[in-house]
Write a protein that holds these residues in place. Structure first.
Motif, short mmCIF file in Angstrom:
data_model
loop_
_atom_site.label_atom_id
_atom_site.label_comp_id
_atom_site.label_asym_id
_atom_site.label_seq_id
_atom_site.Cartn_x
_atom_site.Cartn_y
_atom_site.Cartn_z
N PHE A 168 0.86 -1.18 0.00
CA PHE A 168 0.00 0.00 0.00
C PHE A 168 0.89 1.23 0.00
CE2 PHE A 168 -1.95 3.49 2.32
CZ PHE A 168 -3.12 3.66 1.59
N GLU A 169 0.46 2.25 -0.74
CA GLU A 169 1.14 3.54 -0.68
C GLU A 169 0.13 4.64 -0.96
OE1 GLU A 169 4.33 3.40 -3.53
OE2 GLU A 169 3.04 4.00 -5.17
N ILE A 170 0.42 5.79 -0.40
CA ILE A 170 -0.44 6.95 -0.62
C ILE A 170 0.47 8.15 -0.89
CG2 ILE A 170 -0.70 7.41 1.86
CD1 ILE A 170 -3.62 8.28 1.16
N LYS A 171 0.17 8.87 -1.98
CA LYS A 171 1.01 9.98 -2.42
C LYS A 171 0.20 11.25 -2.55
CE LYS A 171 3.92 7.09 -5.36
NZ LYS A 171 4.41 6.89 -6.73
N ALA A 196 -1.18 4.41 8.73
CA ALA A 196 -0.59 5.71 9.08
C ALA A 196 -1.16 6.19 10.41
CB ALA A 196 -0.86 6.74 8.00
N ASP A 197 -0.38 6.99 11.11
CA ASP A 197 -0.82 7.57 12.37
C ASP A 197 -1.79 8.71 12.14
OD1 ASP A 197 0.87 5.85 13.79
OD2 ASP A 197 2.55 7.26 13.67
N GLU A 199 -6.54 18.13 1.82
CA GLU A 199 -5.71 17.71 0.69
C GLU A 199 -6.27 16.46 0.02
OE1 GLU A 199 -2.68 18.90 -0.59
OE2 GLU A 199 -2.85 20.66 0.69
N LYS A 200 -5.92 16.30 -1.26
CA LYS A 200 -6.27 15.08 -2.00
C LYS A 200 -4.99 14.25 -2.16
CE LYS A 200 -10.25 16.56 -4.53
NZ LYS A 200 -10.96 16.56 -5.79
N TYR A 201 -5.16 12.95 -2.01
CA TYR A 201 -4.05 12.01 -2.14
C TYR A 201 -4.43 10.91 -3.11
CZ TYR A 201 -2.16 14.13 2.11
OH TYR A 201 -1.65 15.02 3.04
N ALA A 232 3.38 10.01 1.13
CA ALA A 232 2.95 10.33 2.50
C ALA A 232 3.01 9.11 3.40
CB ALA A 232 1.54 10.91 2.48
N ALA A 233 2.72 7.94 2.85
CA ALA A 233 2.77 6.70 3.64
C ALA A 233 2.97 5.52 2.71
CB ALA A 233 1.49 6.52 4.45
#
Length: 189
Positions: free
Chosen positions: A68-71, A130-131, A139-141, A82-83
């Motif tokens: 998993f990733e989030i940008k 993520a914490d 914001e949009k990710y 971001a994570a």
């Protein structure tokens, strides 16, 4: 005519072909804010080939990974990651008890049948990625998730068998979606 065959052969070699097993597809995904942080729930439609299950029964554990990733996109530079998180799941077989064992993050679970293994592997629940406060409100990710069989953790003789085999190339494509963080830090629908 042989020149035409040679050109066709070179085109086939040059074009990237991705061999995917017909066994993994994302069916649902949801990210939410909880007291523990941002958590992810996902369901995959997973079909394990009989050869994979037979390999497990013969004593070779298989490792499955969910990535998993989030940008956050930036116009002036590369996207900001971001994570990023990975969850590894190990499936083995205990012949004495005739049960499968699924190990996720140090927690083991005994399963009675191959159908149970597929059912449990296909569900991700309450995975903290993520914490709290990790993402900027408003914001949009872009989030992305995938499921795959990690063939790099197989014994070397099995790694050779994985090349060109549809059953051993068990992987979903990256599924991407947009996540909007609300003013309170929660995930908007």
């Amino acid at each position: 005519m042989s020149l035409l065959r040679a050109v066709f052969f070179l085109v086939c070699l040059a074009s990237p072909t991705v061999t995917r097993a017909d066994g993994v597809k994302l069916t649902s995904v949801k990210m939410e804010l909880t007291d523990d942080g941002y958590q992810l729930n996902a369901d995959f439609d997973l079909q394990l080939a009989s050869s994979l299950l037979e390999t497990i029964r013969k004593g070779v554990p298989l490792y499955f990974t969910v990535d998993f990733e989030i940008k956050r996109g930036r116009w002036y530079w590369l996207d900001d990651v971001a994570a990023r998180a990975s969850r590894e799941r190990r499936v083995s077989y205990a012949p004495l008890t005739e049960q499968y064992r699924l190990n996720t993050a140090g927690i083991s679970q005994n399963l009675a049948s191959a159908e149970d293994v597929q059912r449990v592997l296909s569900r991700i629940r309450s995975w903290t990625i993520a914490d709290r406060g990790k993402f900027k409100p408003g914001e949009k990710y872009e989030a992305a998730i995938r499921f795959r069989l990690d063939t790099a953790q197989l014994p070397k003789p099995f790694q050779l068998n994985t090349f060109g085999s549809r059953e051993w190339n068990l992987s979903s494509d990256w599924h991407r979606w947009t996540v909007t963080i609300g003013k309170d830090g929660g995930v908007l629908p």
